[in-house]
Design an enzyme around this catalytic site. Structure first.
Site, PDB file in Angstrom:
ATOM      1  CD  GLN A 176      -0.914  -0.937   3.618  1.00 44.90           C
ATOM      2  OE1 GLN A 176      -2.121  -1.073   3.568  1.00 44.90           O
ATOM      3  NE2 GLN A 176      -0.193  -1.427   4.618  1.00 44.90           N
ATOM      4  CG  ASP A 217      -3.209 -12.655   5.037  1.00 40.67           C
ATOM      5  OD1 ASP A 217      -3.998 -12.340   5.941  1.00 40.67           O
ATOM      6  OD2 ASP A 217      -3.563 -12.833   3.855  1.00 40.67           O
ATOM      7  N   GLY A 218      -2.835 -11.881   8.536  1.00 42.89           N
ATOM      8  CA  GLY A 218      -3.544 -12.314   9.738  1.00 42.89           C
ATOM      9  C   GLY A 218      -4.478 -13.489   9.485  1.00 42.89           C
ATOM     10  CG  ASP A 242      -6.210  -1.531  14.528  1.00 41.77           C
ATOM     11  OD1 ASP A 242      -7.007  -0.903  13.811  1.00 41.77           O
ATOM     12  OD2 ASP A 242      -5.239  -1.000  15.107  1.00 41.77           O
ATOM     13  CG  ASP A 284     -11.836   0.859   5.158  1.00 44.12           C
ATOM     14  OD1 ASP A 284     -11.924   0.621   6.378  1.00 44.12           O
ATOM     15  OD2 ASP A 284     -11.928   2.004   4.670  1.00 44.12           O
ATOM     16  CE1 TYR A 332      -9.908   6.499  11.298  1.00 40.76           C
ATOM     17  CE2 TYR A 332     -11.338   5.646  13.006  1.00 40.76           C
ATOM     18  CZ  TYR A 332     -10.103   5.699  12.399  1.00 40.76           C
ATOM     19  OH  TYR A 332      -9.066   4.935  12.880  1.00 40.76           O
TER      20      TYR A 332
HETATM   21  N1  SAM Z   1      -7.483   2.334  12.691  1.00 40.26           N
HETATM   22  C1  SAM Z   1      -7.402   1.908  11.391  1.00 40.26           C
HETATM   23  C2  SAM Z   1      -8.510   2.253  10.465  1.00 40.26           C
HETATM   24  O1  SAM Z   1      -8.626   3.403  10.169  1.00 40.26           O
HETATM   25  O2  SAM Z   1      -9.268   1.424  10.011  1.00 40.26           O
HETATM   26  C3  SAM Z   1      -6.657   0.675  11.150  1.00 40.26           C
HETATM   27  C4  SAM Z   1      -5.221   1.025  11.374  1.00 40.26           C
HETATM   28  S1  SAM Z   1      -3.978  -0.122  11.201  1.00 40.26           S
HETATM   29  C5  SAM Z   1      -2.739   0.937  10.532  1.00 40.26           C
HETATM   30  C6  SAM Z   1      -4.444  -1.201   9.879  1.00 40.26           C
HETATM   31  C7  SAM Z   1      -3.341  -2.171   9.514  1.00 40.26           C
HETATM   32  O3  SAM Z   1      -3.891  -3.399   9.060  1.00 40.26           O
HETATM   33  C8  SAM Z   1      -2.421  -1.693   8.408  1.00 40.26           C
HETATM   34  O4  SAM Z   1      -1.139  -1.411   8.931  1.00 40.26           O
HETATM   35  C9  SAM Z   1      -2.385  -2.843   7.398  1.00 40.26           C
HETATM   36  O5  SAM Z   1      -1.125  -3.069   6.836  1.00 40.26           O
HETATM   37  C10 SAM Z   1      -2.876  -3.993   8.274  1.00 40.26           C
HETATM   38  N2  SAM Z   1      -3.446  -5.111   7.505  1.00 40.26           N
HETATM   39  C11 SAM Z   1      -4.267  -5.037   6.428  1.00 40.26           C
HETATM   40  N3  SAM Z   1      -4.564  -6.260   5.986  1.00 40.26           N
HETATM   41  C12 SAM Z   1      -3.939  -7.147   6.822  1.00 40.26           C
HETATM   42  C13 SAM Z   1      -3.874  -8.578   6.864  1.00 40.26           C
HETATM   43  N4  SAM Z   1      -4.504  -9.325   5.968  1.00 40.26           N
HETATM   44  N5  SAM Z   1      -3.152  -9.131   7.849  1.00 40.26           N
HETATM   45  C14 SAM Z   1      -2.491  -8.375   8.768  1.00 40.26           C
HETATM   46  N6  SAM Z   1      -2.509  -7.026   8.753  1.00 40.26           N
HETATM   47  C15 SAM Z   1      -3.233  -6.418   7.802  1.00 40.26           C
END
Ligand code: SAM
Length: 280
Positions: free
Chosen positions: A32, A140-141, A158, A161, A226
């Site tokens: 990203q 990847d979570g 967390d 989108d 937001y």
């Molecule tokens: N508070 C936030 C919001 O506005 O929705 C979320 C913030 S946090 C920075 C979101 C994180 O999720 C990002 O750093 C992104 O890289 C991570 N992320 C996205 N997809 C993911 C996945 N499949 N597994 C693990 N982390 C993931």
């Protein structure tokens, strides 16, 4: 002012515009576009793919709630093991680290560059990483959760989108995996989107958590920066209802928290009719 640049998050015919005074970081990672700005009124701002993730001004709301809703909804004693999926900025870790009862605080973030950027430019949130109980897993979570069985007491999703790397974190299989990763009493909480902005996703997510878990609830959090000024959190468990806290916040901790308290825990699950209608 010559150094003033207005930047916007736009989408779906709607936008949020913020005055910035400096572009501190701009980097295209494998996953990203990452941008960090200094703003005139809101402190630092983190954007991923043009979407506001946090500002110093109001990040406490989101991070306190995502960490403390599951922590206090947990009704099988006190939680000992926590997992954060996503959350690379460290804000949820910071809030979890206020709880001495936690023995394990794992984080699985897909993008190591978000962690590095947060450590350098957002020390107020990334200070969560300083806690010795925190273990970082890059990946990847949705894959990470498949390898864990009957282990965590609270899991916090967390995520960004759906659409980008967060896409696999918004389906039923992922939540079935979380359920298997939780031990008895376990509670999951996820970034649940705004019912004004993304009603279809809110409905879908709540349908999933309602199907996979015996007890679930949708909370509203007030986060002015937001789009629409609110965001949701989905909270679910197989053990007991999640809309009331099991314990009062410890008095010393309550002095530090700026948003979460026991009354907010209960009140945030009360929804207006248009949101209730999404869940029918
Ligand atoms: N508070 C936030 C919001 O506005 O929705 C979320 C913030 S946090 C920075 C979101 C994180 O999720 C990002 O750093 C992104 O890289 C991570 N992320 C996205 N997809 C993911 C996945 N499949 N597994 C693990 N982390 C993931």
């Amino acid at each position: 002012m010559s150094d003033s640049v207005w930047i916007s998050e736009v989408g779906g015919g709607y936008g949020n515009t913020i005055e910035t005074t400096g572009h501190l970081y701009s980097h295209r990672s494998k996953y990203q576009q990452i941008d960090i700005y200094e703003t005139r009124k809101l402190g630092k701002l983190l954007m991923l793919d043009g979407i506001i993730q946090l500002t110093s001004y109001d990040e406490f709301v989101y991070h306190e709630m995502l960490a403390n809703l599951p922590f206090y909804a947990y009704k099988n004693g006190t939680p000992r093991r926590a997992l954060v999926i996503g959350g690379g900025d460290g804000g949820v870790l910071r809030e979890l680290s206020r709880h001495p009862e936690l023995e394990v605080i794992d984080i699985c973030e897909i993008d190591a560059d978000v962690i590095e950027a947060a450590k350098k430019y957002l020390p107020e949130t990334s200070c969560g990483y300083l806690d010795k109980r925190v273990s970082i897993h890059i990946g990847d979570g949705s894959k990470f959760i498949e390898e864990k069985k009957n282990y965590y007491d609270i899991v916090i999703v967390d995520s960004t989108d759906p659409g980008g790397p967060g896409e696999p974190l918004f389906n039923g299989e992922f939540y079935t995996g979380i359920k298997a990763a939780l031990r008895e009493g376990g509670v999951v909480t996820s970034q649940g989107e705004s019912a004004f902005l993304l009603p279809d996703i809110v409905a879908r997510l709540n349908r999933i958590t309602g199907k996979v878990f015996k007890y679930s609830g949708y909370a509203t959090l007030h986060v002015p920066t937001y789009p629409t000024g609110v965001i949701g959190a989905c909270v679910a468990s197989d053990f007991a209802e999640v809309t009331t806290p099991a314990r009062e916040v410890e008095p010393e901790l309550q002095k530090v928290l700026r948003y979460y308290n026991s009354e907010i825990h209960t009140a945030c699950f009360v929804q207006p009719n248009f949101v209730r209608a999404l869940f029918k």
